[in-house]
Scaffold this active site. Structure first.
Site, PDB file in Angstrom:
ATOM      1  N   ASP A  50     -11.194   0.971   7.946  1.00  0.00           N
ATOM      2  CA  ASP A  50     -10.493   2.157   7.963  1.00  0.00           C
ATOM      3  C   ASP A  50     -11.582   3.402   8.549  1.00  0.00           C
ATOM      4  O   ASP A  50     -12.814   3.209   8.459  1.00  0.00           O
ATOM      5  CB  ASP A  50     -10.166   2.587   6.688  1.00  0.00           C
ATOM      6  CG  ASP A  50     -10.853   1.985   5.582  1.00  0.00           C
ATOM      7  OD1 ASP A  50     -12.054   2.215   5.714  1.00  0.00           O
ATOM      8  OD2 ASP A  50     -10.075   1.905   4.442  1.00  0.00           O
TER       9      ASP A  50
ATOM     10  N   ASP B  83      -6.470   3.646  -7.226  1.00  0.00           N
ATOM     11  CA  ASP B  83      -4.946   3.548  -7.399  1.00  0.00           C
ATOM     12  C   ASP B  83      -4.520   1.906  -6.836  1.00  0.00           C
ATOM     13  O   ASP B  83      -3.289   1.718  -6.489  1.00  0.00           O
ATOM     14  CB  ASP B  83      -4.440   4.419  -6.791  1.00  0.00           C
ATOM     15  CG  ASP B  83      -4.661   4.435  -5.078  1.00  0.00           C
ATOM     16  OD1 ASP B  83      -5.465   3.474  -4.875  1.00  0.00           O
ATOM     17  OD2 ASP B  83      -4.089   5.492  -4.523  1.00  0.00           O
TER      18      ASP B  83
ATOM     19  N   HIS C 228      -5.438   0.389  -3.997  1.00  0.00           N
ATOM     20  CA  HIS C 228      -5.319   0.397  -2.591  1.00  0.00           C
ATOM     21  C   HIS C 228      -6.857  -0.668  -2.070  1.00  0.00           C
ATOM     22  O   HIS C 228      -7.699  -0.836  -2.770  1.00  0.00           O
ATOM     23  CB  HIS C 228      -5.538   1.546  -1.728  1.00  0.00           C
ATOM     24  CG  HIS C 228      -6.942   2.304  -2.031  1.00  0.00           C
ATOM     25  ND1 HIS C 228      -6.708   3.846  -2.207  1.00  0.00           N
ATOM     26  CD2 HIS C 228      -8.318   1.819  -1.834  1.00  0.00           C
ATOM     27  CE1 HIS C 228      -8.113   4.028  -2.184  1.00  0.00           C
ATOM     28  NE2 HIS C 228      -9.053   3.001  -2.089  1.00  0.00           N
TER      29      HIS C 228
ATOM     30  N   GLU D 146      -2.219   2.794   0.411  1.00  0.00           N
ATOM     31  CA  GLU D 146      -1.863   3.303  -0.871  1.00  0.00           C
ATOM     32  C   GLU D 146      -0.645   2.707  -1.512  1.00  0.00           C
ATOM     33  O   GLU D 146      -0.109   2.081  -0.852  1.00  0.00           O
ATOM     34  CB  GLU D 146      -1.869   4.978  -0.738  1.00  0.00           C
ATOM     35  CG  GLU D 146      -3.002   5.561   0.041  1.00  0.00           C
ATOM     36  CD  GLU D 146      -4.173   5.837  -1.014  1.00  0.00           C
ATOM     37  OE1 GLU D 146      -4.486   4.862  -1.676  1.00  0.00           O
ATOM     38  OE2 GLU D 146      -4.836   6.841  -0.756  1.00  0.00           O
TER      39      GLU D 146
HETATM   40  C1  F6R Z   1     -13.281   1.511   2.180  1.00  0.00           C
HETATM   41  C2  F6R Z   1     -12.005   1.122   1.736  1.00  0.00           C
HETATM   42  C3  F6R Z   1     -11.656   1.877   0.494  1.00  0.00           C
HETATM   43  C4  F6R Z   1     -12.735   1.532  -0.753  1.00  0.00           C
HETATM   44  C5  F6R Z   1     -12.149   1.681  -2.045  1.00  0.00           C
HETATM   45  C6  F6R Z   1     -13.295   1.836  -3.108  1.00  0.00           C
HETATM   46  O1  F6R Z   1     -13.379   1.150   3.631  1.00  0.00           O
HETATM   47  O2  F6R Z   1     -11.148   0.502   2.587  1.00  0.00           O
HETATM   48  O3  F6R Z   1     -10.528   0.895   0.123  1.00  0.00           O
HETATM   49  O4  F6R Z   1     -13.218   0.083  -0.733  1.00  0.00           O
HETATM   50  O5  F6R Z   1     -11.709   3.166  -1.887  1.00  0.00           O
HETATM   51  O6  F6R Z   1     -14.240   2.684  -2.974  1.00  0.00           O
HETATM   52  P1  F6R Z   1     -15.472   2.728  -3.667  1.00  0.00           P
HETATM   53  O7  F6R Z   1     -16.410   1.724  -3.360  1.00  0.00           O
HETATM   54  O8  F6R Z   1     -16.433   4.150  -3.454  1.00  0.00           O
HETATM   55  O9  F6R Z   1     -15.002   2.830  -5.327  1.00  0.00           O
END
Ligand code: F6R
Length: 266
Positions: free
Chosen positions: A67, A136, A138, A143
């Protein structure tokens, strides 16, 4: 789904890196699906160490990131392009032309997303996908409510994700509200998936995703449908799992049976 609960963040990261290393030794021109965020930083550090100290070769890999924020240029220090350069790409011998990160400044986002999907197909599909999990539930930026069959597209971030990401921006108003993200359906097509999670803050959602029902409200729960998923946690992130003892027992048995698979990682 295999659940591994490492003692520490470092143990979790080392194990994830070792799985990626094994994939590269098996197939040097592997297609890697990569994640950003704080969780995989240790995994990338371990991979960089394997490159520098053990000569792990990245020259033939092709990468696709999950992403990117909409409207952040690749040079913005909070863009995922920048993150990947800093933590991995600038430190290993990957060919720049083999790197793919969604382009946040795409003029025609829909067309860009179809192109991205096609590029993944042309590359032969993702061999091993690294994932984190959001507070959440994801994966990538899918989301709650994202279709479990969704493809790469533009997604509006939830308030929770925006708040979670605010720690990286000086001004809360600068936190992007939209992102281009691979879909759940795109992710599920990877041949193998590794999800990493650490810390107490992730314990509840990790338990929901792994032991709760499969639901579009927790997009990580869709991983239960994939035949080759390894979830690697630190002790805190694994602390709310009802069957933690069973997962640990499986891991210990496996270590006893196939020590070569686990290597020096405990
Ligand atoms: C980032 C991504 C997100 C993160 C998630 C956890 O490329 O795809 O799904 O993996 O938001 O983020 P952290 O590791 O910062 O808790």
């Amino acid at each position: 789904m295999e659940i591994i609960i490492a003692d520490t963040y470092e143990g979790m990261s080392e194990l994830a890196a070792t799985m990626i290393e094994r994939q590269l030794l098996r197939k040097p021109n592997s297609v890697l699906g990569l994640a950003t965020g704080s969780t995989p930083i240790g995994t990338y550090q371990a991979l960089v160490r394997k490159y520098k100290e053990e000569g792990l070769d990245f020259s033939k890999i092709v990468t696709f990131n999950l992403d990117e924020y909409l409207d952040l240029s690749p040079s913005h220090d909070q863009s995922y392009h920048y993150f990947m350069d800093q933590h991995l790409f600038n430190k290993i011998n990957v060919e720049p032309r083999n790197i793919h990160v969604p382009y946040g400044h795409a003029e025609d986002v829909e067309q860009f997303c179809s192109w991205y999907e096609e590029e993944i197909r042309q590359a032969g599909g993702v061999d091993i996908q690294l994932l984190g999990i959001g507070g959440d539930g994801h994966i990538a930026f899918n989301e709650p409510g994202s279709s479990l069959g969704s493809r790469t597209r533009l997604k509006t971030l939830t308030k929770q994700t925006i708040d979670d990401n605010a720690r990286f921006f000086t001004n809360p108003e600068d936190v992007p509200r939209f992102a281009i993200t691979m879909g759940v359906g795109t992710i599920l097509e990877a041949r193998e998936i590794i999800m990493v999670a650490n810390g107490k803050k992730k314990a509840e959602i990790v338990a929901e995703a792994i032991e709760g029902p499969i639901t579009a409200q927790v997009s990580a729960s869709a991983l239960q449908m994939h035949p080759e998923v390894t979830v690697i946690l630190d002790a805190e992130a694994g602390s709310r799992l009802k069957r933690a003892d069973y997962y640990k027992w499986i891991f210990e048995e496996k270590k006893r049976l196939i020590p070569r698979l686990i290597g020096k990682v405990t």
